[in-house]
Design a protein around this motif. Structure first.
Motif, PDB file in Angstrom:
ATOM      1  N   ALA A  69      27.319   5.350   8.535  1.00 30.26           N
ATOM      2  CA  ALA A  69      26.758   4.267   8.303  1.00 30.26           C
ATOM      3  C   ALA A  69      25.688   3.800   9.452  1.00 30.26           C
ATOM      4  N   ASP A  70      25.737   3.760  10.717  1.00 24.64           N
ATOM      5  CA  ASP A  70      24.571   3.902  11.667  1.00 24.64           C
ATOM      6  C   ASP A  70      23.702   4.163  11.439  1.00 24.64           C
ATOM      7  N   GLN A  71      23.842   5.994  10.966  1.00 29.67           N
ATOM      8  CA  GLN A  71      22.706   6.487  10.387  1.00 29.67           C
ATOM      9  C   GLN A  71      21.826   5.868   9.528  1.00 29.67           C
ATOM     10  N   GLU A  72      22.226   5.784   8.617  1.00 26.99           N
ATOM     11  CA  GLU A  72      22.180   4.880   7.391  1.00 26.99           C
ATOM     12  C   GLU A  72      20.953   3.415   7.768  1.00 26.99           C
ATOM     13  N   LYS A  73      21.842   2.564   9.026  1.00 27.66           N
ATOM     14  CA  LYS A  73      21.914   1.843   8.817  1.00 27.66           C
ATOM     15  C   LYS A  73      19.972   1.462   9.763  1.00 27.66           C
ATOM     16  N   LYS A  74      20.359   2.617  11.249  1.00 25.42           N
ATOM     17  CA  LYS A  74      18.456   2.286  11.404  1.00 25.42           C
ATOM     18  C   LYS A  74      18.023   3.166  10.220  1.00 25.42           C
ATOM     19  N   LYS A  75      18.080   3.752   9.465  1.00 26.32           N
ATOM     20  CA  LYS A  75      16.975   4.471   8.562  1.00 26.32           C
ATOM     21  C   LYS A  75      16.282   2.917   7.884  1.00 26.32           C
ATOM     22  N   LEU A  76      17.015   1.661   7.519  1.00 26.74           N
ATOM     23  CA  LEU A  76      17.097   0.306   6.579  1.00 26.74           C
ATOM     24  C   LEU A  76      16.001   0.432   8.093  1.00 26.74           C
ATOM     25  N   MET A  77      16.030   0.459   9.479  1.00 28.19           N
ATOM     26  CA  MET A  77      15.074  -0.386   9.867  1.00 28.19           C
ATOM     27  C   MET A  77      14.023  -0.687  10.039  1.00 28.19           C
ATOM     28  N   VAL A  78      13.335   0.786   9.423  1.00 27.46           N
ATOM     29  CA  VAL A  78      11.583   1.521   9.729  1.00 27.46           C
ATOM     30  C   VAL A  78      11.033   0.420   8.246  1.00 27.46           C
ATOM     31  N   PRO A  79      10.006   0.265   8.553  1.00 27.22           N
ATOM     32  CA  PRO A  79       9.284  -0.806   7.808  1.00 27.22           C
ATOM     33  C   PRO A  79       9.089   0.179   6.551  1.00 27.22           C
ATOM     34  N   ILE A  80       8.821  -0.797   5.545  1.00 24.70           N
ATOM     35  CA  ILE A  80       8.552   0.085   3.932  1.00 24.70           C
ATOM     36  C   ILE A  80       7.141   0.466   4.282  1.00 24.70           C
ATOM     37  N   PRO A  81       6.201   1.503   3.923  1.00 20.55           N
ATOM     38  CA  PRO A  81       4.636   2.534   3.566  1.00 20.55           C
ATOM     39  C   PRO A  81       3.938   1.228   2.439  1.00 20.55           C
ATOM     40  N   ILE A  82       4.056  -0.283   2.943  1.00 19.74           N
ATOM     41  CA  ILE A  82       2.919  -0.757   2.008  1.00 19.74           C
ATOM     42  C   ILE A  82       2.281  -1.892   2.476  1.00 19.74           C
ATOM     43  N   ASP A  83       1.284  -2.407   2.162  1.00 21.45           N
ATOM     44  CA  ASP A  83       0.983  -3.984   2.493  1.00 21.45           C
ATOM     45  C   ASP A  83       1.187  -4.979   2.502  1.00 21.45           C
ATOM     46  N   GLU A  84       0.827  -5.717   3.820  1.00 22.13           N
ATOM     47  CA  GLU A  84       0.776  -6.592   3.449  1.00 22.13           C
ATOM     48  C   GLU A  84       0.937  -7.888   2.163  1.00 22.13           C
ATOM     49  N   GLU A  85      -0.483  -7.104   1.253  1.00 23.68           N
ATOM     50  CA  GLU A  85      -0.512  -8.081   0.048  1.00 23.68           C
ATOM     51  C   GLU A  85       0.460  -8.098  -0.937  1.00 23.68           C
ATOM     52  N   LEU A  86       0.924  -6.532  -0.801  1.00 24.89           N
ATOM     53  CA  LEU A  86       2.188  -6.636  -1.691  1.00 24.89           C
ATOM     54  C   LEU A  86       3.245  -7.131  -1.257  1.00 24.89           C
ATOM     55  N   LYS A  87       3.651  -6.977  -0.059  1.00 23.31           N
ATOM     56  CA  LYS A  87       4.668  -8.127   0.171  1.00 23.31           C
ATOM     57  C   LYS A  87       5.059  -8.784  -0.130  1.00 23.31           C
ATOM     58  N   SER A  88       3.466  -9.977   0.074  1.00 21.22           N
ATOM     59  CA  SER A  88       3.377 -11.381   0.125  1.00 21.22           C
ATOM     60  C   SER A  88       3.561 -11.261  -1.837  1.00 21.22           C
ATOM     61  N   LYS A  89       3.783 -10.398  -2.378  1.00 22.87           N
ATOM     62  CA  LYS A  89       3.342 -11.020  -4.143  1.00 22.87           C
ATOM     63  C   LYS A  89       5.159 -11.458  -4.145  1.00 22.87           C
ATOM     64  N   VAL A  90       6.028 -10.529  -3.527  1.00 21.92           N
ATOM     65  CA  VAL A  90       6.918 -10.829  -4.478  1.00 21.92           C
ATOM     66  C   VAL A  90       7.814 -12.149  -3.566  1.00 21.92           C
ATOM     67  N   CYS A  91       7.362 -13.127  -2.904  1.00 19.70           N
ATOM     68  CA  CYS A  91       7.865 -14.277  -2.073  1.00 19.70           C
ATOM     69  C   CYS A  91       7.387 -15.804  -2.959  1.00 19.70           C
ATOM     70  N   ASN A  92       6.170 -14.915  -3.474  1.00 17.17           N
ATOM     71  CA  ASN A  92       5.863 -16.161  -4.135  1.00 17.17           C
ATOM     72  C   ASN A  92       6.825 -17.596  -4.776  1.00 17.17           C
ATOM     73  N   PRO A  93       6.989 -18.550  -4.187  1.00 14.15           N
ATOM     74  CA  PRO A  93       8.225 -19.479  -4.731  1.00 14.15           C
ATOM     75  C   PRO A  93       7.293 -20.305  -6.335  1.00 14.15           C
TER      76      PRO A  93
END
Length: 754
Positions: free
Chosen positions: A477-501
């Motif tokens: 469990a602890d190892q998997e949680k540490k893996k989830l802390m790693v940022p995903i390899p995409i830029d901020e523009e793609l991140k912003s496309k999923v948070c349009n209200p």
């Protein structure tokens, strides 16, 4: 030829015939060969070692050939195909088990015969072999862009041409979900999910496995945004962003139950979904083309004009129904695709076809999450990642191919050969028959009271479950949680496309209304013009005409007309929203249309169909009973009946939408209609003043008064008025009852969290 060649002659003859069938001229290449030329060139190719090496792809694939690859390579080795080793370097996964061929076996001719029969799907016998007609017709040169043949439809699928998929990385950490059960005296809190952690990336298929009641569907609904958040805990992110309404247009969700309209064809179902869900920027022709692309991609072209079918209507097969449901979702090119037990009720071959299709969808850059109950071993190996749940707790998360390795590391290994999925489900249920018992678990059991903790010398299911949960939490469990802390390899523009209200609709309000109106007409035309309903109306009209044949006393007939066309529409409209509740919840959860557009289209699309049978009824009764013979009276009678029908429909819609339960709605409607009938002014002339208000909300009363005025205004002077009061009352009922129904649907939407 030598003695060795003489012994190989029968098998070479089979190969020559097989290659001859493959070399039939096709319309795309335009190459025409004579039979003798093909046989001569094929025989020369068989004797050439170069051809043997070309058949095996040059030997650089490690001797492993899939069914599709071997078929492509055989065609590449045949005369006139060319191809070389460059095409053979791109070998995809096969849908069947892969075969290993040694180069010396291929050159001997016997192994080539076996490989040809396995890869081409030929059936050998002592006298030769037979090729299925659809396989013969489908022999065409393969390219690297070709997709595999469709197993169930027997036709080659086409790739859908869509815009690039927005990659979405789904992460969830310590997800919990609690349900409050209301009791007679107190409320009980039940924990459905407890600390579930995992992730899935674009191009991967994540399987949620576990026994019934382990929380698979709840977790799937929670990740897909289908459950209200107040009862949930933990973190769920999409490209490191929280859930927003704009994600609905990027999420496809296939429920376990196939919720489809039974009287629509496959093409109509997907075409309406495309028109409602695809962006406004696409034209109607482009949306229809996308629907046809999906039909060809899913191998549904053979049944595209077949009705979906249902309990009482013959339609497509179970596998085809499931593919239509999946097509309804992938038509929008979703980034996330959720499926709830897509293989339930299907045979193993069809289930394998569905899972392979999900794998192909994931390869296009989509993220696929599916629950699966008890897959076969072939299905299990198709999954990239696996989550194993037991009683709402996480027992394993990781690569599906490493699940058995992990459980072996904690001392749980199968003692006999068994399906990996069956082994995992046995562990999740606490069943350790034919499974090695970890020494740590044995020591724990011996220390506890043997009477309460063991059964027949084995740990209880509760003890096994507790051990598995602790083992995962301490080791992984602890190892998997540490893996989830790693940022995903995409830029901020793609991140912003999923948070349009902002919520995005696929069509304007008027377009939604017109599409739903046409869909409603097509779906319900079969019900309205069924021979039972037509017979019921015509038989009733004929009996009435015979009983009141050219009669002078027509008051009883007019009252019966008011009662019949008040009673009939109420009990027809009651079923409208309760029967479509599942479809409404599914489509509203996907933001396919506005509720107001659906409500208006649903209520108005019934009107043309509802008003045809009353015309037939009035024509029969009017002339048989000898009612007032002039055009004005005839059409006023018709309009009065129409007004009564629309008002009665409104009452039925309001009762059905308010209760959403057919038994309770039918009971309430029976009491209401009976009360309106008794207060209608025919049975009781003088109603007590304290209850006389009932007649003013009775559509039977106002309809009866209007019919009397239309038929007898020239005879009875005391009813010689305009009838404006009755018309106004009926119009108020038409809109008032429908407004109540709409408000009830709004309340249902808020309560279900759709």
């Amino acid at each position: 030829m030598g003695a060795e060649d003489t012994q190989q002659q029968p098998e070479q003859h089979c190969i020559i015939q097989a290659l001859h069938f493959m070399e039939r001229p096709n319309s795309s290449s335009g190459i025409m060969r004579t039979k003798s030329d093909q046989l001569a060139e094929t025989a020369a190719a068989m004797r050439s070692p170069t051809s043997s090496e070309a058949t095996t792809g040059g030997g650089d694939s490690g001797g492993t050939i899939s069914r599709k690859s071997s078929r492509r390579n055989m065609l590449a080795a045949s005369p006139g195909r060319g191809g070389g080793n460059s095409k053979n370097t791109h070998i995809r996964k096969s849908r069947s088990a892969q075969m290993k061929l040694e180069l010396d076996e291929v050159s001997s001719g016997a192994a080539l015969s076996r490989a040809s029969s396995a890869s081409l799907g030929l059936s050998f016998s002592f006298t030769g072999f037979t090729v299925p007609p659809d396989e013969i017709a489908d022999f065409k040169p393969f390219s690297d862009d070709d997709t595999p043949d469709d197993i169930e439809a027997g036709m080659r699928k086409q790739k859908i041409q869509a815009e690039p998929t927005l990659p979405i990385y789904l992460k969830f950490t310590d997800v919990t979900y609690k349900l409050i059960l209301k009791g007679m005296r107190s409320n009980v809190e039940k924990e459905i999910l407890s600390g579930i952690t995992g992730s899935v990336n674009p191009g991967e298929v994540l399987a949620l496995m576990g026994p019934s009641g382990s929380g698979k569907t709840t977790l799937l609904n929670l990740l897909g945004g289908r459950l209200s958040q107040p009862a949930a805990g933990g973190s769920v992110t999409y490209n490191d962003q929280p859930y927003s309404k704009s994600l609905k247009s990027k999420i496809g969700f296939v429920s376990q139950d196939d919720v489809l309209f039974p009287h629509l064809t496959v093409r109509e179902t997907l075409a309406y979904a495309a028109q409602l869900r695809l962006p406004k920027t696409l034209t109607k022709q482009q949306k229809e083309k996308r629907a046809m692309d999906v039909i060809y991609e899913l191998g549904l072209e053979r049944c595209q004009d077949t009705m979906i079918g249902g309990s009482f209507v013959r339609g497509v097969s179970g596998g085809e129904r499931k593919r239509v449901c999946i097509g309804n979702e992938i038509i929008i090119n979703p980034s996330l695709l959720f499926l709830d037990e897509p293989t339930s009720g299907l045979d193993s071959t069809t289930a394998l076809k569905i899972v392979q299709m999900l794998h192909d969808i994931a390869e296009a850059g989509k993220t696929v999450i599916t629950t699966i109950h008890q897959p076969s071993s072939r299905l299990f190996h198709k999954f990239d990642k696996l989550i194993l749940l037991g009683k709402g707790s996480l027992l394993y998360f990781g690569k599906a191919s490493e699940a058995l390795v992990y459980f072996s590391s904690i001392g749980c290994s199968p003692l006999i050969a068994m399906n990996p999925a069956e082994f995992l489900l046995d562990l999740a249920n606490g069943n350790i028959n034919d499974v090695s018992i970890p020494s740590e678990l044995e020591d724990r059991v011996q220390m506890e009271n043997s009477e309460t903790e063991t059964r027949n010398g084995k740990p209880s299911p509760a003890a096994v479950h507790e051990y598995l949960v602790e083992a995962y939490e301490t080791r992984v469990a602890d190892q998997e949680k540490k893996k989830l802390m790693v940022p995903i390899p995409i830029d901020e523009e793609l991140k912003s496309k999923v948070c349009n209200p902002k919520r995005e609709w696929g069509a304007s309000w008027w377009e939604q209304y017109s599409i739903l109106f046409r869909r409603g007409l097509k779906e319900r035309r079969h019900d309205y013009f069924s021979w039972l309903r037509v017979t019921q109306v015509t038989a009733t009209a004929t009996i009435l005409g015979l009983l009141w044949w050219q009669s002078e006393d027509q008051a009883g007939l007019l009252f019966f007309i008011a009662v019949f066309w008040g009673f009939f529409p109420v009990f027809t409209a009651i079923f409208t929203f309760p029967q479509e509740r599942a479809m409404l919840s599914k489509e509203r959860a996907a933001d396919m249309y506005r509720l107001s557009a659906y409500f208006l289209a649903r209520t108005t699309s019934d009107l043309p169909l509802d008003l045809i049978l009353p015309v037939l009824f009035i024509i029969i009764v009017y002339f048989m009973a000898g009612l007032r013979m002039n055009a004005g009276s005839f059409f006023l009678t018709m309009l009065t009946v129409f007004l009564c029908i629309v008002a009665a429909q409104g009452l039925g819609l309001a009762i059905g939408a308010t209760l959403m339960d057919l038994k309770r709605a039918t009971t309430l409607a029976s009491v209401t209609v009976m009360t309106f009938m008794l207060a209608g002014g025919y049975f009781v002339k003088k109603v007590p003043i304290f209850i006389s208000w009932i007649r003013y909300i009775s559509f039977n009363y106002h309809t009866y008064k209007l019919l009397l005025k239309v038929q007898h205004e020239h005879i009875t002077p005391n009813i010689n008025d305009s009838g404006l009061e009755e018309v106004s009352a009926l119009v108020a009922m038409v809109f008032g009852y429908r407004l109540l129904a709409y408000i009830s649907l709004r309340r249902m939407k808020l309560q279900t969290g759709a």
